[in-house]
Enzyme design. Structure first.
Site, PDB file in Angstrom:
ATOM      1  N   GLU A   1       4.519  -5.217  -4.004  1.00 23.41           N
ATOM      2  CA  GLU A   1       4.062  -6.294  -3.126  1.00 23.41           C
ATOM      3  C   GLU A   1       5.036  -6.493  -2.237  1.00 23.41           C
ATOM      4  O   GLU A   1       6.087  -7.042  -2.777  1.00 23.41           O
ATOM      5  CB  GLU A   1       3.394  -7.351  -3.823  1.00 23.41           C
ATOM      6  CG  GLU A   1       2.067  -7.072  -4.484  1.00 23.41           C
ATOM      7  CD  GLU A   1       1.297  -8.463  -5.115  1.00 23.41           C
ATOM      8  OE1 GLU A   1       1.428  -9.500  -4.086  1.00 23.41           O
ATOM      9  OE2 GLU A   1       0.670  -8.567  -6.159  1.00 23.41           O
TER      10      GLU A   1
ATOM     11  N   ASN B   1      -0.187  -8.608 -13.802  1.00 15.46           N
ATOM     12  CA  ASN B   1       0.443  -8.830 -12.767  1.00 15.46           C
ATOM     13  C   ASN B   1       0.669 -10.186 -12.371  1.00 15.46           C
ATOM     14  O   ASN B   1       0.211 -11.024 -12.832  1.00 15.46           O
ATOM     15  CB  ASN B   1      -0.698  -8.580 -11.514  1.00 15.46           C
ATOM     16  CG  ASN B   1      -0.234  -9.184 -10.004  1.00 15.46           C
ATOM     17  OD1 ASN B   1       0.475  -8.812  -9.419  1.00 15.46           O
ATOM     18  ND2 ASN B   1      -0.936 -10.433  -9.746  1.00 15.46           N
ATOM     19  N   GLU B   2       1.909 -10.370 -11.996  1.00 15.53           N
ATOM     20  CA  GLU B   2       2.611 -11.841 -11.728  1.00 15.53           C
ATOM     21  C   GLU B   2       2.114 -12.718 -12.889  1.00 15.53           C
ATOM     22  O   GLU B   2       1.734 -13.796 -12.853  1.00 15.53           O
ATOM     23  CB  GLU B   2       2.036 -12.271 -10.456  1.00 15.53           C
ATOM     24  CG  GLU B   2       2.495 -11.736  -9.258  1.00 15.53           C
ATOM     25  CD  GLU B   2       2.304 -12.383  -7.981  1.00 15.53           C
ATOM     26  OE1 GLU B   2       1.697 -13.363  -8.058  1.00 15.53           O
ATOM     27  OE2 GLU B   2       2.559 -12.036  -6.758  1.00 15.53           O
TER      28      GLU B   2
ATOM     29  N   GLU C   1      -6.291  -5.010  -2.769  1.00  9.25           N
ATOM     30  CA  GLU C   1      -6.926  -5.877  -3.826  1.00  9.25           C
ATOM     31  C   GLU C   1      -8.223  -6.479  -3.449  1.00  9.25           C
ATOM     32  O   GLU C   1      -8.476  -6.260  -2.059  1.00  9.25           O
ATOM     33  CB  GLU C   1      -5.679  -7.193  -3.634  1.00  9.25           C
ATOM     34  CG  GLU C   1      -6.308  -8.247  -4.602  1.00  9.25           C
ATOM     35  CD  GLU C   1      -5.121  -9.552  -4.891  1.00  9.25           C
ATOM     36  OE1 GLU C   1      -5.575 -10.019  -5.768  1.00  9.25           O
ATOM     37  OE2 GLU C   1      -4.232  -9.291  -4.123  1.00  9.25           O
TER      38      GLU C   1
ATOM     39  N   TYR D   1       7.929 -11.322  -0.530  1.00  9.65           N
ATOM     40  CA  TYR D   1       7.410 -11.161   0.656  1.00  9.65           C
ATOM     41  C   TYR D   1       8.213 -12.092   1.894  1.00  9.65           C
ATOM     42  O   TYR D   1       9.322 -13.029   1.268  1.00  9.65           O
ATOM     43  CB  TYR D   1       6.260 -12.340   0.623  1.00  9.65           C
ATOM     44  CG  TYR D   1       4.917 -11.623  -0.155  1.00  9.65           C
ATOM     45  CD1 TYR D   1       4.049 -10.770   0.698  1.00  9.65           C
ATOM     46  CD2 TYR D   1       4.733 -11.678  -1.432  1.00  9.65           C
ATOM     47  CE1 TYR D   1       3.034 -10.029   0.127  1.00  9.65           C
ATOM     48  CE2 TYR D   1       3.516 -10.945  -1.983  1.00  9.65           C
ATOM     49  CZ  TYR D   1       2.823 -10.302  -1.176  1.00  9.65           C
ATOM     50  OH  TYR D   1       1.837  -9.550  -1.834  1.00  9.65           O
TER      51      TYR D   1
ATOM     52  N   GLN E   1      -1.202  -5.669   2.752  1.00  9.17           N
ATOM     53  CA  GLN E   1      -2.212  -4.842   2.055  1.00  9.17           C
ATOM     54  C   GLN E   1      -2.812  -3.751   2.950  1.00  9.17           C
ATOM     55  O   GLN E   1      -2.454  -3.624   4.041  1.00  9.17           O
ATOM     56  CB  GLN E   1      -3.129  -5.755   1.076  1.00  9.17           C
ATOM     57  CG  GLN E   1      -2.742  -6.437   0.285  1.00  9.17           C
ATOM     58  CD  GLN E   1      -3.991  -7.088  -0.528  1.00  9.17           C
ATOM     59  OE1 GLN E   1      -5.049  -6.922  -0.479  1.00  9.17           O
ATOM     60  NE2 GLN E   1      -3.440  -8.391  -1.181  1.00  9.17           N
TER      61      GLN E   1
END
Length: 383
Positions: free
Chosen positions: A317, A194-195, A48, A261, A366
């Site tokens: 992610e 995204n999201e 990103e 996460y 990432q």
């Protein structure tokens, strides 16, 4: 063979002893179910425009004193080749829904700058854009995974981006050729937003489902290129999002994403990446292992609408998320890694391996200098 190990393998059904004596054991391997395949994309990466992931991590530009190939730093390029990256997701993340692809094409000196509103207010010069990303994927031999702008973009913008990348002829193909790329690239994975429940537009699942159906309609397949269209899925425990999006849009998608996460902090702090107690360590591993029942619950919802498991679940992610290292920009998410992070990676991948009937891709967050990064760079140094 150690008797304890052989007993464990036998109990697991991995082999059957055929002939045994005091000195030897002859084994026959059971037939492996060909449908249970761990796809290479399970080991995917996420890049990103965030902190020093792109600029300073992957890209330094062709004029940099740091040794580079066409602007890509040589040490990182070799490290990623050694890693055999199968797929790379770009340009975000939250950045994707503020990224307008036309700002990142043409001569670098003519590209406009932009403020990275999500990540520290950094001014980006757009010197790393579409051509640079797709050329990097070719250098690495990996599949590109494009995250399209739905939050602040338009249907036309995303449709023309796909055309710019994949068409042999037409107005967008001519624009690509003017920018130095004669042949189209291949694009398999296309994320539509995204999201979208958060930084990608704060949509409701009902509204996003309709928006997704509209956007994916105009993302055409050019020159024999086949798109694998991915809906923006849920975060962690938001099973309602998955239920509604699957119900309303499952027939128009090939995959749906999930973000998870390993975050264990409290009182506004995620905790230090390098200073932690044994209790912190075990809490971290416990939170990491929760990913298995989370995936199973999302998969069960998917089963209601897709019993043949045509649609993939993409955990695009995942990884650890700690407080940034002292003295660094809070918006750049730079953290050190320890063996604790390695354990999270191992446990997560082991979980994904056991759920391949649904999990077709994952992308650790990432690839460089951000969160649970594969490489860390500082000036001309890299680890």
């Amino acid at each position: 063979m150690n008797r304890k190990i052989s007993s464990m393998l036998l109990a697991a059904g991995l082999f059957c002893p055929v002939v045994a004596s005091a000195d030897t054991v002859t084994l026959r391997m059971d037939q492996i179910n060909p449908e249970e395949v761990i796809m290479p994309e399970i080991y995917g990466q996420f890049a990103e425009h965030l902190g020093a992931c792109i600029y300073g991590g992957l890209w330094v530009g062709p004029e940099s004193p740091i040794p580079n190939t066409q602007g890509y730093r040589n040490d990182v390029l070799q490290a990623l080749r050694d890693l055999k990256v199968p797929v790379m997701r770009w340009p975000g993340g939250c950045f994707a829904d503020e990224y307008h692809w036309r700002d990142g094409i043409g001569p670098a000196k003519d590209r406009p700058t932009q403020v990275n509103n999500n990540w520290g207010g950094t001014i980006e010069d757009n010197s790393f854009g579409t051509n640079e990303f797709f050329n990097l994927c070719e250098l690495l031999g990996c599949e590109p995974y494009l995250s399209g702008n739905v939050g602040s973009g338009s249907v036309e913008e995303l449709a023309q981006w796909v055309e710019y990348i994949t068409a042999e002829d037409g107005p967008m193909a001519r624009l690509r050729k003017e920018n130095g790329r004669e042949k189209p690239w291949k694009l398999k994975y296309l994320g539509v937003g995204n999201e979208s429940w958060g930084c990608g537009g704060n949509f409701t699942p009902e509204y996003y489902s309709d928006v997704y159906r509209r956007y994916q309609t105009y993302c055409r397949e050019f020159s024999g290129n086949k798109l694998y269209k991915i809906a923006s899925g849920a975060s962690d425990y938001d099973y309602n999002w998955t239920d509604i999006v699957m119900k309303k849009a499952h027939s128009h998608m090939h995959g749906i994403s999930l973000h998870y996460y390993t975050v264990t902090g409290w009182n506004g702090s995620k905790g230090s990446a390098t200073v932690f107690t044994p209790e912190d360590y075990y809490w971290t591993l416990g939170k990491c292992l929760e990913i298995e029942p989370v995936i199973e619950k999302h998969a069960a919802i998917m089963d209601k609408y897709d019993e043949k498991k045509r649609i993939g679940l993409l955990v695009d992610e995942w990884g650890t998320w700690w407080d940034v290292e002292p003295g660094t920009n809070p918006g750049h998410l730079y953290q050190q890694n320890t063996m604790r992070d390695a354990m999270v990676a191992a446990l997560s991948l082991n979980t994904f391996h056991g759920l391949t009937d649904r999990v077709k891709m994952t992308s650790i967050a990432q690839i460089a200098n951000v969160l649970q990064a594969m490489v860390l760079t500082k000036d001309d140094q890299m680890v």
